[in-house]
Motif scaffolding. Structure first.
Motif, short mmCIF file in Angstrom:
data_model
loop_
_atom_site.label_atom_id
_atom_site.label_comp_id
_atom_site.label_asym_id
_atom_site.label_seq_id
_atom_site.Cartn_x
_atom_site.Cartn_y
_atom_site.Cartn_z
N SER A 192 14.12 0.84 -7.78
CA SER A 192 13.91 0.45 -6.38
C SER A 192 13.45 1.66 -5.59
O SER A 192 13.47 2.79 -6.09
CB SER A 192 15.20 -0.12 -5.79
N GLY A 193 13.04 1.40 -4.35
CA GLY A 193 12.68 2.51 -3.47
C GLY A 193 11.26 2.51 -2.97
O GLY A 193 10.88 3.39 -2.19
N LEU A 194 10.42 1.53 -3.41
CA LEU A 194 9.07 1.45 -2.87
C LEU A 194 9.11 1.01 -1.42
O LEU A 194 9.95 0.20 -1.02
CB LEU A 194 8.22 0.46 -3.68
N THR A 195 8.18 1.51 -0.62
CA THR A 195 8.05 1.04 0.76
C THR A 195 7.42 -0.35 0.75
O THR A 195 6.89 -0.81 -0.27
CB THR A 195 7.16 1.98 1.58
N ALA A 196 7.45 -1.03 1.89
CA ALA A 196 6.85 -2.36 1.99
C ALA A 196 5.36 -2.31 1.66
O ALA A 196 4.83 -3.21 0.98
CB ALA A 196 7.08 -2.93 3.39
N GLN A 197 4.68 -1.28 2.14
CA GLN A 197 3.25 -1.14 1.87
C GLN A 197 2.99 -0.91 0.39
O GLN A 197 2.08 -1.51 -0.21
CB GLN A 197 2.68 0.03 2.69
N GLU A 198 3.78 -0.06 -0.23
CA GLU A 198 3.63 0.21 -1.66
C GLU A 198 3.90 -1.04 -2.49
O GLU A 198 3.19 -1.33 -3.46
CB GLU A 198 4.58 1.34 -2.09
N GLU A 199 4.92 -1.81 -2.09
CA GLU A 199 5.23 -3.05 -2.81
C GLU A 199 4.09 -4.05 -2.67
O GLU A 199 3.75 -4.76 -3.63
CB GLU A 199 6.54 -3.63 -2.28
N ALA A 200 3.48 -4.12 -1.50
CA ALA A 200 2.35 -5.03 -1.29
C ALA A 200 1.16 -4.62 -2.19
O ALA A 200 0.51 -5.48 -2.80
CB ALA A 200 1.93 -5.03 0.17
N GLU A 201 0.90 -3.32 -2.29
CA GLU A 201 -0.18 -2.84 -3.16
C GLU A 201 0.13 -3.15 -4.62
O GLU A 201 -0.75 -3.58 -5.38
CB GLU A 201 -0.36 -1.34 -2.98
N ARG A 202 1.38 -2.96 -5.00
CA ARG A 202 1.77 -3.23 -6.39
C ARG A 202 1.60 -4.71 -6.73
O ARG A 202 1.06 -5.06 -7.79
CB ARG A 202 3.23 -2.81 -6.60
N LEU A 203 2.04 -5.58 -5.84
CA LEU A 203 1.93 -7.02 -6.07
C LEU A 203 0.47 -7.47 -6.17
O LEU A 203 0.14 -8.33 -6.99
CB LEU A 203 2.64 -7.79 -4.95
N GLU A 204 -0.40 -6.89 -5.35
CA GLU A 204 -1.81 -7.25 -5.40
C GLU A 204 -2.43 -6.83 -6.73
O GLU A 204 -3.17 -7.59 -7.36
CB GLU A 204 -2.56 -6.60 -4.24
N LEU A 205 -2.12 -5.64 -7.19
CA LEU A 205 -2.63 -5.19 -8.48
C LEU A 205 -2.07 -6.04 -9.62
O LEU A 205 -2.80 -6.38 -10.56
CB LEU A 205 -2.26 -3.72 -8.71
N GLN A 206 -0.80 -6.40 -9.54
CA GLN A 206 -0.21 -7.28 -10.56
C GLN A 206 -0.92 -8.63 -10.58
O GLN A 206 -1.22 -9.16 -11.65
CB GLN A 206 1.28 -7.47 -10.28
N ARG A 207 -1.21 -9.17 -9.40
CA ARG A 207 -1.90 -10.47 -9.32
C ARG A 207 -3.29 -10.38 -9.96
O ARG A 207 -3.68 -11.25 -10.74
CB ARG A 207 -2.02 -10.90 -7.85
N LEU A 208 -4.03 -9.33 -9.64
CA LEU A 208 -5.38 -9.16 -10.18
C LEU A 208 -5.35 -9.00 -11.70
O LEU A 208 -6.18 -9.56 -12.42
CB LEU A 208 -6.05 -7.94 -9.54
N ALA A 209 -4.38 -8.22 -12.20
CA ALA A 209 -4.28 -7.99 -13.64
C ALA A 209 -3.91 -9.27 -14.38
O ALA A 209 -4.49 -9.59 -15.42
CB ALA A 209 -3.25 -6.90 -13.92
N LYS A 210 -2.96 -10.03 -13.84
CA LYS A 210 -2.56 -11.28 -14.49
C LYS A 210 -3.67 -12.32 -14.46
O LYS A 210 -3.82 -13.12 -15.38
CB LYS A 210 -1.31 -11.84 -13.82
N ALA A 211 -4.49 -12.30 -13.38
CA ALA A 211 -5.58 -13.26 -13.25
C ALA A 211 -6.81 -12.84 -14.05
O ALA A 211 -7.75 -13.61 -14.19
CB ALA A 211 -5.96 -13.41 -11.78
N GLY A 212 -6.80 -11.60 -14.56
CA GLY A 212 -7.98 -11.11 -15.28
C GLY A 212 -9.16 -10.87 -14.36
O GLY A 212 -10.32 -10.98 -14.79
N ASP A 213 -8.88 -10.55 -13.11
CA ASP A 213 -9.94 -10.30 -12.12
C ASP A 213 -10.42 -8.85 -12.28
O ASP A 213 -9.90 -7.93 -11.64
CB ASP A 213 -9.40 -10.55 -10.71
N LEU A 214 -11.42 -8.66 -13.14
CA LEU A 214 -11.85 -7.30 -13.48
C LEU A 214 -12.46 -6.58 -12.28
O LEU A 214 -12.17 -5.41 -12.03
CB LEU A 214 -12.85 -7.35 -14.63
N ALA A 215 -13.32 -7.31 -11.56
CA ALA A 215 -13.96 -6.68 -10.40
C ALA A 215 -12.93 -6.31 -9.34
O ALA A 215 -12.99 -5.23 -8.73
CB ALA A 215 -15.01 -7.63 -9.81
#
Length: 699
Positions: free
Chosen positions: A219-242
């Motif tokens: 734990s310990g990520l800021t709200a902004q860092e968590e939002a960035e992490r979630l977006e990258l996780q979404r893109l990786a799981k969706a296979g959105d290469l671009a």
């Protein structure tokens, strides 16, 4: 601060981990020249030479600066993938990873300074936190010199439960190691900032802010860092290469979730993220050695998913081919257990070529071969069977090629085949290399300016040298392209043991499982080629230019239409008439002037059309448009009837897959990436209503 119910990490354990042992100062040996030679061979990745030279006495001795061979290698800026086995052999014969030079620097300090990730990764955990004479740890040295890769590696190690001992000490061990100070009271973050590496300093400070609790949750990520992490996780799981390419940054792509999973881990286990260009970017931004709290690394996930593009990039960037999980599963074992059969074999080849130890056993005494056999991964099992009973450190690795495979000459041993532009021979060069050599003789006419022709051919050859950088299990290995005469080119390639797909078919249709297996391998090769920068187009895909290897399971693309490119390069200065070249039955309509353009333009889409025609031959046993005798006749047939239909009895999924490759309008053809997700290759059933899409795709 110690977490409730957990004892703080003891002072004596911290001192044991960080204080160097005076007896580990290396002593000067009698053979400094041999030491330098051995270090050079390790840095080159020449395992045969390393095994010949390395002795317990030599690897334990030092030069005048009290540097051992391990330190000399650590002080190199980088090493190739094949150096891993060389470094492991140094440990095997007695190299001491904790040995220190005259300044108290260990191999870890030197590697951290040079950002030499491969060597640092292979050192044991307890060799990575020792202080030198200035009280600096390897992390401090990485911070001071701005060595991002090594700094991230050291920081992220302490996310793993096996190293941070969170079950016994909560976050205490981790926070104490990250907060160590040198003799002047400066932490790693301080040194980074004082040296002008403010971005790295902020990254270290964020890692120090994170907390790993007694259950291993982060734990310990800021709200902004968590939002960035979630977006990258979404893109990786969706296979959105671009999307991943746009969003990933050096600061964000290693952000962990509660279990320590990062965007690169999600991408590695998604077979849709098998794009080489994407992974070349990701391993530059992120930590290729990163693992979650249970020690499941990015590379382990790539092995489980059979993601050979990810595995290859991670290994090249410094990840170890011999990393294991907390449960002592090797990467080869993980591929054997989890990956799809053809993907397991592909990633297995990548790992074995990189020095993976096939002989290691899990807790139940099973090797990767045992597991591959048990799980029915016949192709991987057959590959591993070639190593069965062999001793890991007795088996050589192929030396990475450095320039042409010859000094002055080569001798033809036998004719392999003869074609319209030249011949292919098995040859042996004056350096002892046995390979295949294709000699192309260009159709130059008497009135042509020989100097101009030679210059144009040379220019075309230079533009195609990127073929020698291709590394894929389903593509022939190009070794060198030479121009021994003004209008002659010789292409040196690996010598394959097998037969063409056309001979394998032998006028008899293949069953659908075999078509699926071969089609998936061809698609993966095309995805690799079509994702390269600069782009690589094959130009002449057909069943004669696809080799089925001797095991009857692996295929390789060969004969990359280089003759087509070379003839095009001289056609404008020659009296010859430019016209589309290639195998007539496999040429796309746009190359015949029957499509939306009369311009001669090879493209990704023309490769996909030719692949679709190869699918037709696998399914029917015969070439498409077998009766066409000319370009004009081919163009008229396609314009009037489109592609021939597959024989009766083929599945709806195969018919639809074929239609996606052979749409007359090239803009409607599917990419290699999209084809890999098609129901025919994934084993899913087509949704109702596929017939309408089938007919529309063929327009």
């Amino acid at each position: 601060m110690a977490q409730r119910g957990k004892s703080p990490f003891p002072d004596e354990r911290l001192q044991e981990l960080t204080q160097p042992d005076p007896t580990n100062r290396a002593s000067v040996g009698d053979s400094p020249a041999d030491l330098q030679t051995l270090a050079h061979d390790v840095i080159r990745g020449d395992f045969s030479q390393v095994r010949r030279l390395a002795t317990r006495q030599l690897v334990s001795s030092a030069d005048a600066a009290r540097r051992t061979v391990l330190m000399l290698v650590a002080d190199a800026p980088e090493t190739p993938v094949k150096s891993e086995k060389c470094i492991l052999y140094l440990f095997e014969v007695g190299a001491n990873p904790k040995a220190a030079d005259a300044n108290g620097d260990t191999a870890a300090h030197l590697a951290a300074r040079r950002d030499h990730l491969r060597l640092l990764t292979l050192l044991s955990f307890d060799a990575k936190w020792l202080r030198n004479d200035n009280g600096a740890t390897p992390l401090m040295e990485a911070a001071r010199t701005g060595s991002w890769k090594c700094a991230k590696h050291l920081l992220h190690l302490l996310r793993q439960a096996m190293f941070n001992e969170c079950r016994q000490h909560g976050n205490s061990k981790r926070s104490r190691l990250l907060g160590l100070e040198d003799r002047e009271g400066r932490m790693a973050s301080d040194l980074a900032r004082l040296s002008g590496h403010s971005e790295l300093a902020s990254y270290i400070e964020r890692e120090m802010r994170l907390v790993v609790d007694a259950d291993g949750e982060i734990s310990g990520l800021t709200a902004q860092e968590e939002a960035e992490r979630l977006e990258l996780q979404r893109l990786a799981k969706a296979g959105d290469l671009a999307g991943l390419r746009r969003a990933a940054t050096r600061d964000s792509c290693d952000l962990p979730d509660n279990d320590g999973c990062t965007a690169l881990m999600w991408a590695a286990e998604n077979s849709s993220c098998g794009d080489e260009a994407l992974w070349e970017q990701l391993v530059q931004l992120g930590d290729p050695t990163c693992a979650d709290v249970d020690a499941d690394s990015i590379l382990l996930r790539a092995a489980r998913a059979g993601n050979s593009a990810a595995a290859s990039a991670l290994l090249s960037a410094g990840a170890s081919a011999n990393a294991t999980s907390m449960w002592e599963f090797t990467l080869l074992m993980s591929a054997a257990i989890c990956a799809r059969p053809s993907a397991a074999a592909a990633v297995g080849r990548v790992l074995l070529d990189s020095g993976a130890d096939w002989s290691l056993k899990d807790r139940d005494g099973r090797t990767a071969l045992d597991l591959a056999t048990q799980k029915g991964k016949s192709e991987l099992a057959e590959l591993l069977r070639g190593y069965d009973g062999k001793i890991y450190f007795y088996e050589p690795l192929a030396l990475p090629p450095e320039g042409p495979p010859f000094l002055e000459r080569w001798d033809a041993l036998r004719l392999i085949r003869r074609g319209g532009f030249g011949e292919v021979h098995e040859v042996r060069t004056d350096t002892g290399v046995t390979c295949a050599a294709k000699t192309l003789r260009l159709p130059v006419q008497l009135g042509d300016d020989q100097t101009s022709v030679s210059t144009e051919i040379h220019r075309a050859v230079e533009s195609e040298r990127n073929l020698c950088r291709l590394r894929h299990p389903n593509i022939v290995r190009f070794l060198h392209i030479a121009q021994p005469e003004p209008a002659a080119v010789v292409v040196f390639m690996e010598l394959l043991d097998g037969r063409s797909l056309e001979r394998f078919i032998d006028n008899k249709p293949l069953d659908e499982p075999k078509i699926r297996d071969f089609s998936e391998q061809i698609c993966r090769a095309l995805l690799y080629l079509h994702s390269r920068q600069p782009l690589v187009i094959h130009r002449d895909i057909n069943c004669s230019n696809i080799i089925v290897c001797a095991d009857n399971t692996q295929i390789k693309l060969i004969d990359f239409g280089l003759s087509i490119k070379l003839e095009q390069s001289v056609s404008h200065i020659s009296a010859s008439t430019p016209s589309p070249k290639g195998t007539l039955n496999f040429m796309a309509p746009e190359l015949l002037g029957a499509g939306e353009s009369d311009s001669l333009q090879y493209s990704r889409e023309s490769d996909i059309w030719a692949f679709g025609c190869s699918v037709f031959q696998m399914a029917s046993g015969v070439r498409p448009f077998a009766n066409a005798k000319s370009l004009l006749e081919m163009a008229q047939l396609i314009d009037r009837k489109g592609v021939p239909a597959l024989p009766d009895g083929r599945s709806a999924e195969l018919r639809d897959f074929y239609s996606r490759c052979t749409a007359k309008d090239r803009r409607r053809r599917r990419s290699a990436h999209e084809l890999l997700e098609h129901e025919f290759l994934t084993g899913r059933k087509l949704q109702p209503g596929f017939f309408s899409s089938f007919f529309s795709a063929r327009k």
